[in-house]
Design a protein around this motif. Structure first.
Motif, PDB file in Angstrom:
ATOM      1  N   ALA A   1      50.585 -61.391   2.550  1.00  0.00           N
ATOM      2  CA  ALA A   1      50.294 -62.502   1.646  1.00  0.00           C
ATOM      3  C   ALA A   1      51.084 -63.738   2.046  1.00  0.00           C
ATOM      4  O   ALA A   1      50.562 -64.859   2.044  1.00  0.00           O
ATOM      5  CB  ALA A   1      50.610 -62.112   0.205  1.00  0.00           C
ATOM      6  N   LEU A   2      52.348 -63.540   2.394  1.00  0.00           N
ATOM      7  CA  LEU A   2      53.194 -64.663   2.785  1.00  0.00           C
ATOM      8  C   LEU A   2      52.663 -65.342   4.046  1.00  0.00           C
ATOM      9  O   LEU A   2      52.659 -66.576   4.143  1.00  0.00           O
ATOM     10  CB  LEU A   2      54.620 -64.180   2.995  1.00  0.00           C
ATOM     11  CG  LEU A   2      55.693 -65.254   3.181  1.00  0.00           C
ATOM     12  CD1 LEU A   2      55.725 -66.199   1.992  1.00  0.00           C
ATOM     13  CD2 LEU A   2      57.060 -64.609   3.380  1.00  0.00           C
ATOM     14  N   THR A   3      52.179 -64.557   4.993  1.00  0.00           N
ATOM     15  CA  THR A   3      51.608 -65.126   6.213  1.00  0.00           C
ATOM     16  C   THR A   3      50.379 -65.972   5.904  1.00  0.00           C
ATOM     17  O   THR A   3      50.221 -67.082   6.427  1.00  0.00           O
ATOM     18  CB  THR A   3      51.238 -64.005   7.198  1.00  0.00           C
ATOM     19  OG1 THR A   3      52.423 -63.313   7.588  1.00  0.00           O
ATOM     20  CG2 THR A   3      50.562 -64.561   8.438  1.00  0.00           C
ATOM     21  N   ALA A   4      49.498 -65.458   5.042  1.00  0.00           N
ATOM     22  CA  ALA A   4      48.298 -66.209   4.674  1.00  0.00           C
ATOM     23  C   ALA A   4      48.658 -67.512   3.978  1.00  0.00           C
ATOM     24  O   ALA A   4      48.047 -68.562   4.233  1.00  0.00           O
ATOM     25  CB  ALA A   4      47.411 -65.353   3.770  1.00  0.00           C
ATOM     26  N   ILE A   5      49.662 -67.470   3.121  1.00  0.00           N
ATOM     27  CA  ILE A   5      50.092 -68.664   2.393  1.00  0.00           C
ATOM     28  C   ILE A   5      50.659 -69.700   3.353  1.00  0.00           C
ATOM     29  O   ILE A   5      50.336 -70.893   3.267  1.00  0.00           O
ATOM     30  CB  ILE A   5      51.128 -68.275   1.313  1.00  0.00           C
ATOM     31  CG1 ILE A   5      50.446 -67.467   0.199  1.00  0.00           C
ATOM     32  CG2 ILE A   5      51.813 -69.520   0.741  1.00  0.00           C
ATOM     33  CD1 ILE A   5      51.420 -66.763  -0.721  1.00  0.00           C
ATOM     34  N   LYS A   6      51.480 -69.261   4.292  1.00  0.00           N
ATOM     35  CA  LYS A   6      52.089 -70.194   5.241  1.00  0.00           C
ATOM     36  C   LYS A   6      51.052 -70.835   6.165  1.00  0.00           C
ATOM     37  O   LYS A   6      51.219 -71.984   6.593  1.00  0.00           O
ATOM     38  CB  LYS A   6      53.155 -69.472   6.056  1.00  0.00           C
ATOM     39  CG  LYS A   6      54.421 -69.145   5.271  1.00  0.00           C
ATOM     40  CD  LYS A   6      55.456 -68.449   6.152  1.00  0.00           C
ATOM     41  CE  LYS A   6      56.754 -68.202   5.398  1.00  0.00           C
ATOM     42  NZ  LYS A   6      57.758 -67.502   6.251  1.00  0.00           N
ATOM     43  N   ARG A   7      50.000 -70.102   6.495  1.00  0.00           N
ATOM     44  CA  ARG A   7      48.978 -70.611   7.404  1.00  0.00           C
ATOM     45  C   ARG A   7      47.952 -71.506   6.715  1.00  0.00           C
ATOM     46  O   ARG A   7      47.174 -72.195   7.379  1.00  0.00           O
ATOM     47  CB  ARG A   7      48.249 -69.443   8.064  1.00  0.00           C
ATOM     48  CG  ARG A   7      49.099 -68.670   9.072  1.00  0.00           C
ATOM     49  CD  ARG A   7      48.314 -67.502   9.626  1.00  0.00           C
ATOM     50  NE  ARG A   7      49.061 -66.784  10.657  1.00  0.00           N
ATOM     51  CZ  ARG A   7      48.663 -65.652  11.213  1.00  0.00           C
ATOM     52  NH1 ARG A   7      47.517 -65.084  10.827  1.00  0.00           N
ATOM     53  NH2 ARG A   7      49.405 -65.075  12.145  1.00  0.00           N
ATOM     54  N   ALA A   8      47.934 -71.485   5.396  1.00  0.00           N
ATOM     55  CA  ALA A   8      46.890 -72.196   4.657  1.00  0.00           C
ATOM     56  C   ALA A   8      47.021 -73.709   4.780  1.00  0.00           C
ATOM     57  O   ALA A   8      48.125 -74.258   4.742  1.00  0.00           O
ATOM     58  CB  ALA A   8      46.951 -71.796   3.183  1.00  0.00           C
ATOM     59  N   HIS A   9      45.875 -74.352   4.934  1.00  0.00           N
ATOM     60  CA  HIS A   9      45.852 -75.816   4.817  1.00  0.00           C
ATOM     61  C   HIS A   9      45.570 -76.201   3.361  1.00  0.00           C
ATOM     62  O   HIS A   9      46.136 -77.161   2.846  1.00  0.00           O
ATOM     63  CB  HIS A   9      44.787 -76.414   5.732  1.00  0.00           C
ATOM     64  CG  HIS A   9      44.734 -77.910   5.669  1.00  0.00           C
ATOM     65  ND1 HIS A   9      45.713 -78.709   6.223  1.00  0.00           N
ATOM     66  CD2 HIS A   9      43.852 -78.756   5.069  1.00  0.00           C
ATOM     67  CE1 HIS A   9      45.421 -79.989   5.995  1.00  0.00           C
ATOM     68  NE2 HIS A   9      44.298 -80.042   5.293  1.00  0.00           N
TER      69      HIS A   9
END
Length: 207
Positions: free
Chosen positions: A22-30
């Motif tokens: 989840a943290l990875t997806a959040i960090k990658r989000a624009h």
């Protein structure tokens, strides 16, 4: 390429309780959606964000416009499969590719904080709703857990359950700010929890 709506569970709140996926997806989000506290904890300056409030129509429009340009990550507290925005998002965007990343629910966190197993427990919610009466009636050995809100706080729920036949001496716990430094847990009985102030956005365990 069709863009994806990603619903990421962020757990009960404390940063130690979020899954790396989840943290990875959040960090990658624009494009990132979440409550004010979640955005404060996880959003970065280069992200376009939308803070969730009670007004869902503008949120749906914002997500629709963002999805025309890129993936959108929606952060939800706890686990997306348990009383979150997920059903609403599925209804609003039925044709959109959807990825759901699990999180630790606040109910799981409550049972762990109490050092109790939760198998056999019935997970219900008083958050913005009242469960059906047949789900609240007393029977020996029954164990219930609830999400609470400002109206249906643990004191209200304790009184409500005693009105449905639950003995006042039934063990009960109220748990708020789970996973945060100010985590606060009161363990007592239904009759004592009925006198408890506060604990508006919390978890209550009975039995």
């Amino acid at each position: 390429m069709e863009h994806t709506l990603i619903v990421a569970g962020i757990g009960p709140g404390g940063k130690d309780f979020i899954l790396p996926k989840a943290l990875t997806a959040i960090k990658r989000a624009h494009y990132l959606v979440g409550g004010h506290r979640a955005l404060s904890d996880y959003a970065s300056e280069n992200q376009e964000t939308y803070a969730v409030t009670g007004k869902l129509a503008p949120l749906a429009q914002w997500i629709k416009e963002a999805l025309s340009k890129d993936d959108v990550v929606v952060m939800v507290s706890g686990d997306p499969g348990y009383y979150s925005l997920l059903p609403w998002l599925k209804k609003q965007f039925p044709e959109c590719p959807l990825t759901v990343i699990p999180g630790i629910s606040s109910v799981q966190a409550a049972y762990c904080a109490l050092a109790q197993p939760w198998q056999g427990s019935e997970w219900l919610s008083f958050h913005g709703r009242v469960p059906d009466d047949d789900k609240l009636m007393f029977s020996e050995g029954r164990k219930l857990s609830f999400l609470t809100d400002g109206v249906h706080n643990p004191a209200f729920i304790a009184e409500y359950l005693m009105g449905k036949g639950w003995p006042g001496e039934t063990p009960a716990s109220a748990c708020e700010h789970l996973s945060y430094e100010n985590q606060h847990i009161v363990t007592s009985t239904l009759s004592e929890i009925a006198k408890l102030d506060g604990f508006e956005e919390s978890v209550m365990v009975v039995g």
